[in-house]
Design a protein around this motif. Structure first.
Motif, PDB file in Angstrom:
ATOM      1  N   ARG A  31       9.572   0.742  -2.195  1.00 25.57           N
ATOM      2  CA  ARG A  31       9.082   1.639  -1.133  1.00 25.57           C
ATOM      3  C   ARG A  31       8.946   3.079  -1.626  1.00 25.57           C
ATOM      4  O   ARG A  31       8.189   3.860  -1.050  1.00 25.57           O
ATOM      5  CB  ARG A  31      10.022   1.599   0.066  1.00 25.57           C
ATOM      6  CG  ARG A  31       9.945   0.311   0.823  1.00 25.57           C
ATOM      7  CD  ARG A  31      10.907   0.308   1.997  1.00 25.57           C
ATOM      8  NE  ARG A  31      10.876  -0.986   2.655  1.00 25.57           N
ATOM      9  CZ  ARG A  31      11.932  -1.588   3.157  1.00 25.57           C
ATOM     10  NH1 ARG A  31      13.130  -1.014   3.096  1.00 25.57           N
ATOM     11  NH2 ARG A  31      11.815  -2.767   3.739  1.00 25.57           N
ATOM     12  N   ALA A  32       9.676   3.405  -2.677  1.00 27.49           N
ATOM     13  CA  ALA A  32       9.687   4.780  -3.175  1.00 27.49           C
ATOM     14  C   ALA A  32       8.550   5.063  -4.165  1.00 27.49           C
ATOM     15  O   ALA A  32       8.325   6.218  -4.509  1.00 27.49           O
ATOM     16  CB  ALA A  32      11.034   5.088  -3.836  1.00 27.49           C
ATOM     17  N   ILE A  33       7.852   4.024  -4.624  1.00 28.58           N
ATOM     18  CA  ILE A  33       6.767   4.243  -5.584  1.00 28.58           C
ATOM     19  C   ILE A  33       5.421   4.161  -4.871  1.00 28.58           C
ATOM     20  O   ILE A  33       5.333   3.709  -3.735  1.00 28.58           O
ATOM     21  CB  ILE A  33       6.840   3.252  -6.764  1.00 28.58           C
ATOM     22  CG1 ILE A  33       6.620   1.807  -6.316  1.00 28.58           C
ATOM     23  CG2 ILE A  33       8.167   3.416  -7.504  1.00 28.58           C
ATOM     24  CD1 ILE A  33       6.575   0.793  -7.451  1.00 28.58           C
ATOM     25  N   SER A  34       4.375   4.587  -5.550  1.00 29.99           N
ATOM     26  CA  SER A  34       3.055   4.625  -4.932  1.00 29.99           C
ATOM     27  C   SER A  34       2.555   3.227  -4.581  1.00 29.99           C
ATOM     28  O   SER A  34       2.951   2.235  -5.200  1.00 29.99           O
ATOM     29  CB  SER A  34       2.040   5.307  -5.857  1.00 29.99           C
ATOM     30  OG  SER A  34       1.652   4.418  -6.888  1.00 29.99           O
ATOM     31  N   VAL A  35       1.678   3.177  -3.606  1.00 29.01           N
ATOM     32  CA  VAL A  35       1.108   1.907  -3.159  1.00 29.01           C
ATOM     33  C   VAL A  35       0.353   1.235  -4.311  1.00 29.01           C
ATOM     34  O   VAL A  35       0.424   0.010  -4.464  1.00 29.01           O
ATOM     35  CB  VAL A  35       0.186   2.114  -1.931  1.00 29.01           C
ATOM     36  CG1 VAL A  35      -0.559   0.849  -1.581  1.00 29.01           C
ATOM     37  CG2 VAL A  35       0.996   2.602  -0.742  1.00 29.01           C
ATOM     38  N   ASN A  36      -0.354   2.016  -5.123  1.00 30.34           N
ATOM     39  CA  ASN A  36      -1.073   1.429  -6.261  1.00 30.34           C
ATOM     40  C   ASN A  36      -0.117   0.692  -7.200  1.00 30.34           C
ATOM     41  O   ASN A  36      -0.452  -0.378  -7.710  1.00 30.34           O
ATOM     42  CB  ASN A  36      -1.830   2.512  -7.034  1.00 30.34           C
ATOM     43  CG  ASN A  36      -3.000   3.052  -6.255  1.00 30.34           C
ATOM     44  OD1 ASN A  36      -3.579   2.370  -5.412  1.00 30.34           O
ATOM     45  ND2 ASN A  36      -3.360   4.293  -6.521  1.00 30.34           N
ATOM     46  N   TYR A  37       1.031   1.257  -7.432  1.00 25.25           N
ATOM     47  CA  TYR A  37       2.020   0.599  -8.281  1.00 25.25           C
ATOM     48  C   TYR A  37       2.609  -0.621  -7.589  1.00 25.25           C
ATOM     49  O   TYR A  37       2.833  -1.662  -8.210  1.00 25.25           O
ATOM     50  CB  TYR A  37       3.128   1.567  -8.683  1.00 25.25           C
ATOM     51  CG  TYR A  37       2.709   2.627  -9.667  1.00 25.25           C
ATOM     52  CD1 TYR A  37       1.551   2.507 -10.435  1.00 25.25           C
ATOM     53  CD2 TYR A  37       3.476   3.758  -9.855  1.00 25.25           C
ATOM     54  CE1 TYR A  37       1.183   3.486 -11.343  1.00 25.25           C
ATOM     55  CE2 TYR A  37       3.112   4.741 -10.763  1.00 25.25           C
ATOM     56  CZ  TYR A  37       1.967   4.600 -11.504  1.00 25.25           C
ATOM     57  OH  TYR A  37       1.610   5.569 -12.415  1.00 25.25           O
ATOM     58  N   GLN A  38       2.856  -0.510  -6.290  1.00 26.75           N
ATOM     59  CA  GLN A  38       3.374  -1.652  -5.539  1.00 26.75           C
ATOM     60  C   GLN A  38       2.417  -2.837  -5.627  1.00 26.75           C
ATOM     61  O   GLN A  38       2.825  -3.975  -5.845  1.00 26.75           O
ATOM     62  CB  GLN A  38       3.581  -1.283  -4.069  1.00 26.75           C
ATOM     63  CG  GLN A  38       4.719  -0.328  -3.811  1.00 26.75           C
ATOM     64  CD  GLN A  38       4.812   0.062  -2.350  1.00 26.75           C
ATOM     65  OE1 GLN A  38       4.532  -0.740  -1.469  1.00 26.75           O
ATOM     66  NE2 GLN A  38       5.196   1.293  -2.091  1.00 26.75           N
ATOM     67  N   VAL A  39       1.123  -2.557  -5.479  1.00 32.31           N
ATOM     68  CA  VAL A  39       0.114  -3.619  -5.498  1.00 32.31           C
ATOM     69  C   VAL A  39       0.083  -4.322  -6.843  1.00 32.31           C
ATOM     70  O   VAL A  39       0.102  -5.552  -6.910  1.00 32.31           O
ATOM     71  CB  VAL A  39      -1.284  -3.056  -5.134  1.00 32.31           C
ATOM     72  CG1 VAL A  39      -2.379  -4.061  -5.434  1.00 32.31           C
ATOM     73  CG2 VAL A  39      -1.318  -2.643  -3.674  1.00 32.31           C
ATOM     74  N   VAL A  40       0.047  -3.561  -7.924  1.00 31.37           N
ATOM     75  CA  VAL A  40      -0.038  -4.183  -9.247  1.00 31.37           C
ATOM     76  C   VAL A  40       1.229  -4.983  -9.557  1.00 31.37           C
ATOM     77  O   VAL A  40       1.163  -6.071 -10.146  1.00 31.37           O
ATOM     78  CB  VAL A  40      -0.384  -3.148 -10.340  1.00 31.37           C
ATOM     79  CG1 VAL A  40       0.791  -2.285 -10.711  1.00 31.37           C
ATOM     80  CG2 VAL A  40      -0.962  -3.834 -11.553  1.00 31.37           C
ATOM     81  N   LEU A  41       2.389  -4.498  -9.132  1.00 34.83           N
ATOM     82  CA  LEU A  41       3.627  -5.255  -9.329  1.00 34.83           C
ATOM     83  C   LEU A  41       3.633  -6.524  -8.490  1.00 34.83           C
ATOM     84  O   LEU A  41       4.049  -7.591  -8.961  1.00 34.83           O
ATOM     85  CB  LEU A  41       4.849  -4.388  -9.000  1.00 34.83           C
ATOM     86  CG  LEU A  41       5.156  -3.272  -9.989  1.00 34.83           C
ATOM     87  CD1 LEU A  41       6.255  -2.361  -9.448  1.00 34.83           C
ATOM     88  CD2 LEU A  41       5.537  -3.829 -11.355  1.00 34.83           C
ATOM     89  N   GLU A  42       3.168  -6.433  -7.267  1.00 37.34           N
ATOM     90  CA  GLU A  42       3.123  -7.617  -6.400  1.00 37.34           C
ATOM     91  C   GLU A  42       2.188  -8.674  -6.981  1.00 37.34           C
ATOM     92  O   GLU A  42       2.528  -9.857  -7.021  1.00 37.34           O
ATOM     93  CB  GLU A  42       2.670  -7.254  -4.991  1.00 37.34           C
ATOM     94  CG  GLU A  42       2.608  -8.468  -4.084  1.00 37.34           C
ATOM     95  CD  GLU A  42       2.239  -8.151  -2.655  1.00 37.34           C
ATOM     96  OE1 GLU A  42       1.775  -9.074  -1.972  1.00 37.34           O
ATOM     97  OE2 GLU A  42       2.406  -6.999  -2.219  1.00 37.34           O
TER      98      GLU A  42
END
Length: 113
Positions: A31-42
């Motif tokens: 939740r603390a990182i950018s959405v772009n990073y969340q998406v690529v990790l997911e």
């Protein structure tokens, strides 16, 4: 004399608590990182897509995906490090990222993996 140890009862209460703490720490870090990073990790960990598949989904070159994954992991590690109360919890949370992602995918209905 009892021949059963606490270890034989795994997962015991302390194991379950530690796993939940790791999960909570990981969620807070995400939740603390950018959405772009969340998406690529997911896409990488939860959906288990290859770099080429992620590139196709995002419409970017595979090299860009590799760079984003690296930066996303670094951002997640930094976020979890800032939230973690102990180096051991930080290490176990990051080390178990693959296992945790597979567990979540399975719990959410048996997605790929």
């Amino acid at each position: 004399m009892d021949l059963v140890s606490v270890y034989d009862l795994d997962p015991g209460p302390s194991s379950v608590i530690a796993e939940r703490q790791e999960q909570r720490l990981l969620l807070e870090g995400l939740r603390a990182i950018s959405v772009n990073y969340q998406v690529v990790l997911e896409l990488h960990y939860w959906e288990q897509l290859s770099t080429k598949e992620i590139a196709a989904v995002l419409g970017v070159p595979a090299g860009t995906v590799r760079s984003r994954l690296q930066r996303a992991r670094e951002a997640l590690e930094a976020a979890i490090g800032a939230l973690s109360r102990s180096p051991a919890m930080l290490e176990s949370t990051l080390t178990r990222l693959d296992d945790w992602a597979q567990h979540c995918a399975h719990a959410m209905g048996g997605r790929r993996g």
